[in-house]
Design a protein around this motif. Structure first.
Motif, PDB file in Angstrom:
ATOM      1  N   UNK A  42     -29.347  83.345  34.363  1.00 43.76           N
ATOM      2  CA  UNK A  42     -29.427  82.704  33.226  1.00 43.76           C
ATOM      3  C   UNK A  42     -28.162  81.979  32.651  1.00 43.76           C
ATOM      4  N   UNK A  43     -26.953  82.621  32.988  1.00 45.07           N
ATOM      5  CA  UNK A  43     -25.726  82.000  32.595  1.00 45.07           C
ATOM      6  C   UNK A  43     -25.296  80.561  33.321  1.00 45.07           C
ATOM      7  N   UNK A  44     -25.887  80.581  34.580  1.00 44.42           N
ATOM      8  CA  UNK A  44     -25.630  79.156  35.224  1.00 44.42           C
ATOM      9  C   UNK A  44     -26.556  78.211  35.094  1.00 44.42           C
ATOM     10  N   UNK A  45     -27.657  78.431  34.171  1.00 44.32           N
ATOM     11  CA  UNK A  45     -28.817  77.516  34.154  1.00 44.32           C
ATOM     12  C   UNK A  45     -28.191  76.812  32.554  1.00 44.32           C
ATOM     13  N   UNK A  46     -28.381  75.226  32.709  1.00 48.85           N
ATOM     14  CA  UNK A  46     -28.116  74.669  31.509  1.00 48.85           C
ATOM     15  C   UNK A  46     -29.140  74.857  30.328  1.00 48.85           C
ATOM     16  N   UNK A  47     -28.542  75.070  29.321  1.00 46.73           N
ATOM     17  CA  UNK A  47     -29.401  75.301  28.129  1.00 46.73           C
ATOM     18  C   UNK A  47     -29.454  73.932  27.147  1.00 46.73           C
TER      19      UNK A  47
END
Length: 144
Positions: A42-47
């Protein structure tokens, strides 16, 4: 029942309890590793994105999208999440951090400062969808 049979049964029960305890610990470790894997993913996925509205001559094309990660650093240094070759940008110019459900913009003591919606950024500020961030000759729009 004789004493030897009772001791044998107690040994078997003790071994079973020990194996069950070891199995429980192994299962808890496995579950924790899976949760950590999901958190790292989740930390490496763009938001969201930062869309280039205007740029310096050799900079990114207008309309180019930079992914917005939970911690996004911008500046000239190659270690930043978003690298800008803008002469008016500092090595590490600013960072955008997600805290809970809010996004925060922080100028990292840059030489030329940062503008948020055409106003100088004096302290850390909450940013929302559509805000315009200006670094030197580069304007970026926040898209969440």
């Amino acid at each position: 029942m004789n004493l030897e049979l009772i001791l044998l049964i107690l040994r078997i029960l003790g071994a079973g309890l020990l194996l069950g305890f070891i199995g429980l610990i192994a299962w808890l470790i496995y579950r924790d590793m899976k949760l950590m894997e999901m958190a790292v993913y989740a930390q490496t996925q763009p938001h969201g994105n930062l869309r280039v509205l205007s740029s310096y001559e050799t900079g990114p094309m207008v309309g180019h999208l930079f992914p917005l990660l939970p911690v996004t650093r911008m500046g000239r240094a190659s270690t930043n999440t978003v690298v800008l070759a803008d002469n008016f940008a500092s090595s590490i110019h600013l960072q955008i951090i997600r805290r809970g459900e809010q996004w925060w913009l922080q100028d990292l003591d840059s030489r030329n400062g940062t503008l948020l919606n055409d106003l100088p950024l004096a302290e850390t500020a909450v940013i929302t969808n559509g805000d315009i961030i200006t670094i030197g000759e580069t304007q970026l729009q926040l898209e969440l």
